[in-house]
Design an enzyme around this catalytic site. Structure first.
Site, PDB file in Angstrom:
ATOM      1  N   TYR A 159       0.812  -1.218   0.000  1.00  0.00           N
ATOM      2  CA  TYR A 159       0.000   0.000   0.000  1.00  0.00           C
ATOM      3  C   TYR A 159       0.847   1.271   0.000  1.00  0.00           C
ATOM      4  CZ  TYR A 159      -3.117   3.723   1.385  1.00  0.00           C
ATOM      5  OH  TYR A 159      -3.784   4.922   1.432  1.00  0.00           O
ATOM      6  N   LYS A 163       1.149   4.100  -3.111  1.00  0.00           N
ATOM      7  CA  LYS A 163       0.785   5.514  -2.958  1.00  0.00           C
ATOM      8  C   LYS A 163       1.975   6.424  -3.234  1.00  0.00           C
ATOM      9  CE  LYS A 163      -2.725   6.942  -1.832  1.00  0.00           C
ATOM     10  NZ  LYS A 163      -3.911   7.331  -2.642  1.00  0.00           N
TER      11      LYS A 163
END
Length: 369
Positions: A159, A163
């Site tokens: 994750y 990002k």
């Protein structure tokens, strides 16, 4: 926007407009953007609440689509003046595969950028995350830092890696020529941990407490502080950034901004109890009840079980090595960059944010006392 845009009503596109943050951005635009002529809400799963918004003076267009499909994104972007790209897969529990996280967060963002370039849409506000910066894999604290604070941003979890790459793509795209020859203007907003109405993880913690007889057990020292921010203020910052991006393109273009408000710095557990306490839960222990090494072992065991069970069943516990590291690492921000660059001030006080969140938890769980 510039004077040329003032006379016309503007078209905004919000990707992920039915998500936790996206819904708040959509409602905030309708309430506080007077130049709005059409609001396009793009999401894979459209919420039934959109129907109630279609009776107002602003045209609300619901578009069911997938950010990983470039042609669907391009069709949604065409003719929009501003894109607020909130769509993303937030997964720190292992519910989705690393490949899926990358496809949504990275390829989806690339599709949005390319759609802007191809269709001539010049203004793009991207929802990034504090996890682009940290906490890092080494557990280094980030104490009252700002956008320029040196910090070794080292990540392994899918994750934050996704990002970070997506944010880089957005900032790197600033200044690219779009159709018609004018430059693309981009900026990225980095919320710290968002809370508020619709926060699924808060609801998960509440349900976990119910399963344990109304008790939650302290796992992290109270001295480990986290910065949190109310979803309404994050939405307001997006609206302001989108509004000012044209007139302040030289100042704002290619910039990142932490999202912040007056929410107090507390440990993750103590902060959650500001809302879960009035709903009947109690936090046990002034200090962690389990030694940290045991938590590390349990987190590693959960990760192993998740890997072993993945072919058979989805096992995604709240505790895993990444969530433990994040919860056990101080990460707080102290900055006024958004105020200086585009006039941001929190719309909701801490007291108001707290009350709104408590009422939502009580209503969502049937726990009103």
């Amino acid at each position: 926007m510039a004077d040329s845009a003032q006379a016309q009503k503007l078209v905004y596109l919000v990707t992920g407009g039915c998500g936790f943050l996206g819904e708040h951005v959509v409602r905030m635009l309708l309430q506080r953007e007077p130049r709005l002529g059409e609001l396009r809400v793009f999401d894979q799963h459209l919420g039934p609440w959109l129907e109630e918004l279609k009776t107002g003076p602003v045209r609300v267009t619901a578009i069911q689509g997938d950010v990983t499909q470039a042609h669907e994104v391009a069709a949604a972007v065409a003719g929009a003046h501003v894109v607020i790209h909130t769509a993303g897969l937030v997964d720190v529990f292992g519910r989705a595969s690393p490949k899926t996280i990358h496809e949504v967060n990275v390829q989806g963002t690339r599709n949005v950028i390319e759609a802007c370039v191809q269709t001539g849409t010049r203004f793009l506000v991207y929802t990034s995350s504090m996890e682009v910066v940290g906490p890092n894999t080494k557990g280094h604290p980030f104490y009252r830092g700002n956008e320029d604070t040196p910090y070794e941003a080292v990540h392994r979890h899918p994750y934050p890696c996704s990002k970070a790459l997506a944010e880089w793509l957005v900032l790197e795209a600033n200044g690219r020529k779009v159709r018609g020859g004018l430059p693309l203007v981009t900026c990225a907003l980095r919320p710290t941990g968002i809370y508020g109405e619709g926060h699924q993880i808060m609801r998960d913690f509440y349900r976990q407490g119910l399963r344990l007889g109304g008790w939650l057990f302290r796992a992290i020292p109270a001295s480990v502080e986290h910065g949190r921010v109310y979803v309404g203020n994050v939405a307001w910052m997006h609206v302001l950034a989108a509004r000012e991006l044209e007139q302040r393109a030289t100042l704002m273009g290619g910039q990142v901004y932490f999202c912040y408000d007056g929410s107090p710095y507390r440990s993750y557990e103590d902060f959650n109890m500001e809302f879960l306490g009035p709903c009947g839960l109690r936090l046990v222990g002034a200090r962690p009840l389990l030694p940290y090494w045991l938590l590390v072992f349990l987190a590693a065991l959960n990760a192993l079980l998740q890997w072993l069970l993945r072919p058979l069943v989805l096992y995604a516990p709240l505790l895993n090595p990444y969530t433990l590291a994040v919860a056990n690492t101080t990460f707080t921000v102290s900055t006024d960059k958004a105020q200086r660059h585009f006039g941001y001030e929190p719309l909701f006080s801490w007291e108001d944010s707290r009350t709104r969140t408590i009422l939502w938890v009580q209503a969502a769980t049937g726990s009103a006392q």
